[in-house]
Design a protein around this motif. Structure first.
Motif, mmCIF file in Angstrom:
data_model
loop_
_atom_site.group_PDB
_atom_site.id
_atom_site.type_symbol
_atom_site.label_atom_id
_atom_site.label_comp_id
_atom_site.label_asym_id
_atom_site.label_seq_id
_atom_site.Cartn_x
_atom_site.Cartn_y
_atom_site.Cartn_z
ATOM 1 N N ASN A 66 0.831 -1.203 0.000
ATOM 2 C CA ASN A 66 0.000 0.000 0.000
ATOM 3 C C ASN A 66 0.864 1.252 0.000
ATOM 4 N N LEU A 67 1.951 1.230 0.785
ATOM 5 C CA LEU A 67 2.874 2.370 0.839
ATOM 6 C C LEU A 67 3.428 2.689 -0.538
ATOM 7 N N VAL A 68 3.898 1.666 -1.244
ATOM 8 C CA VAL A 68 4.501 1.864 -2.570
ATOM 9 C C VAL A 68 3.480 2.454 -3.547
ATOM 10 N N ILE A 69 2.264 1.909 -3.540
ATOM 11 C CA ILE A 69 1.217 2.411 -4.438
ATOM 12 C C ILE A 69 0.857 3.845 -4.084
ATOM 13 N N SER A 70 0.650 4.121 -2.804
ATOM 14 C CA SER A 70 0.240 5.457 -2.365
ATOM 15 C C SER A 70 1.301 6.507 -2.657
ATOM 16 N N VAL A 71 2.563 6.165 -2.393
ATOM 17 C CA VAL A 71 3.661 7.101 -2.672
ATOM 18 C C VAL A 71 3.778 7.358 -4.176
ATOM 19 N N SER A 72 3.603 6.316 -4.985
ATOM 20 C CA SER A 72 3.690 6.464 -6.444
ATOM 21 C C SER A 72 2.612 7.410 -6.968
ATOM 22 N N VAL A 73 1.398 7.235 -6.483
ATOM 23 C CA VAL A 73 0.292 8.103 -6.904
ATOM 24 C C VAL A 73 0.554 9.544 -6.473
ATOM 25 N N PHE A 74 1.022 9.722 -5.241
ATOM 26 C CA PHE A 74 1.304 11.079 -4.760
ATOM 27 C C PHE A 74 2.441 11.714 -5.545
ATOM 28 N N CYS A 75 3.458 10.929 -5.895
ATOM 29 C CA CYS A 75 4.572 11.441 -6.710
ATOM 30 C C CYS A 75 4.076 11.904 -8.072
ATOM 31 N N PHE A 76 3.137 11.138 -8.670
ATOM 32 C CA PHE A 76 2.604 11.544 -9.954
ATOM 33 C C PHE A 76 1.817 12.843 -9.830
ATOM 34 N N ILE A 77 1.010 12.968 -8.778
ATOM 35 C CA ILE A 77 0.243 14.204 -8.561
ATOM 36 C C ILE A 77 1.193 15.393 -8.421
ATOM 37 N N THR A 78 2.280 15.186 -7.666
ATOM 38 C CA THR A 78 3.281 16.244 -7.478
ATOM 39 C C THR A 78 3.972 16.581 -8.795
ATOM 40 N N TYR A 79 4.361 15.548 -9.534
ATOM 41 C CA TYR A 79 5.018 15.744 -10.828
ATOM 42 C C TYR A 79 4.110 16.514 -11.787
ATOM 43 N N LYS A 80 2.844 16.126 -11.807
ATOM 44 C CA LYS A 80 1.872 16.759 -12.698
ATOM 45 C C LYS A 80 1.704 18.239 -12.365
ATOM 46 N N GLN A 81 1.700 18.547 -11.063
ATOM 47 C CA GLN A 81 1.511 19.931 -10.649
ATOM 48 C C GLN A 81 2.748 20.777 -10.932
ATOM 49 N N ILE A 82 3.938 20.222 -10.649
ATOM 50 C CA ILE A 82 5.177 20.970 -10.857
ATOM 51 C C ILE A 82 5.416 21.243 -12.339
ATOM 52 N N ASN A 83 5.138 20.240 -13.179
ATOM 53 C CA ASN A 83 5.393 20.382 -14.617
ATOM 54 C C ASN A 83 4.173 20.866 -15.402
ATOM 55 N N GLU A 84 3.063 21.083 -14.689
ATOM 56 C CA GLU A 84 1.828 21.588 -15.308
ATOM 57 C C GLU A 84 1.450 20.767 -16.529
ATOM 58 N N THR A 85 1.376 19.466 -16.349
ATOM 59 C CA THR A 85 1.021 18.580 -17.447
ATOM 60 C C THR A 85 0.156 17.446 -16.947
ATOM 61 N N ASN A 86 -0.706 16.939 -17.799
ATOM 62 C CA ASN A 86 -1.524 15.773 -17.478
ATOM 63 C C ASN A 86 -1.059 14.548 -18.249
ATOM 64 N N ILE A 87 0.064 14.708 -18.957
ATOM 65 C CA ILE A 87 0.517 13.647 -19.852
ATOM 66 C C ILE A 87 1.741 12.938 -19.262
#
Length: 215
Positions: A66-87
């Motif tokens: 669960n930790l690995v999945i949750s951290v991965s999803v949060f990292c993607f949300i952070t990446y998406k916000q920092i780079n302003e992309t949904n792709i």
């Protein structure tokens, strides 16, 4: 090569998988799970279950997934916000999840090896157990956080940095708790423990930060 847009559907599946995993952990060890949920304000869980820790523990393994999945999803949300992309490519998402899991596992194995080399196995084993317990606790906290960021609140950099700060504070509380519990052992092995902290608690995250910033 065309990139695929990852919709919220994939994250819904990941969140459901995490919920199922947490539910299985609770069903297989209800008393332990109830003690685990209170770990932040009560050291009962750490005192009781650190005595019976095994090299492979099913309860910890479930919460680790669960930790690995949750951290991965949060990292993607952070990446998406920092780079302003949904792709982002689905392959990248898979690599991210796999890399996080492998990184943590290898780190734990190296820590145990160093504990054996320096003959501080008892100290390191108990320290690792407490550290993993707090990390798994962060995984539980990230479940509702990820759901809110994906479906309720529009994430902003300020909000994400606030969440990261809160997670770091909780992690630091866990480290301080472990240091207090084993302060006598640490004092007798202070030099080796400082080497351990520098090599495996500070350096890896500095390297990851540099890699993240460079990309």
């Amino acid at each position: 090569m065309l990139r695929h847009i990852i919709s919220n559907e994939i994250f819904t599946i990941l969140l459901v998988i995490s919920l199922v995993i947490v539910a299985i952990a609770k069903l297989t060890a209800p008393k332990r799970f109830d003690d685990f949920i209170l770990v932040l304000g009560n050291d009962k869980y750490l005192k009781i279950y650190s005595r019976d820790q095994k090299f492979f523990d099913k309860f910890d393994a479930l919460l680790f997934v669960n930790l690995v999945i949750s951290v991965s999803v949060f990292c993607f949300i952070t990446y998406k916000q920092i780079n302003e992309t949904n792709i982002i490519s689905s392959n990248t998402m898979f690599k991210l999840t796999f890399s996080i899991g492998i990184f943590i596992l290898i780190k734990v194995l190296i820590e145990r090896l160093i504990g054996s080399l320096f003959e501080i196995d008892k100290l390191i084993d108990q320290y690792i157990f407490k550290k993993i317990s707090f990390k798994n606790y962060l995984g539980i906290l990230l479940l509702p956080v990820n759901a809110l960021l994906l479906y309720s609140f529009k994430p902003t950099l300020l909000l994400i940095y606030g969440i990261i700060s809160l997670l770091l504070i909780i992690n630091i509380i866990g480290l301080i708790s472990s240091f207090k519990t084993h302060q006598s052992l640490i004092k007798h092995n202070l030099f080796y423990f400082i080497l351990y902290l520098c090599a495996l608690e500070i350096a890896p995250y500095i390297i990851l930060y540099k890699v993240f910033i460079s990309n």
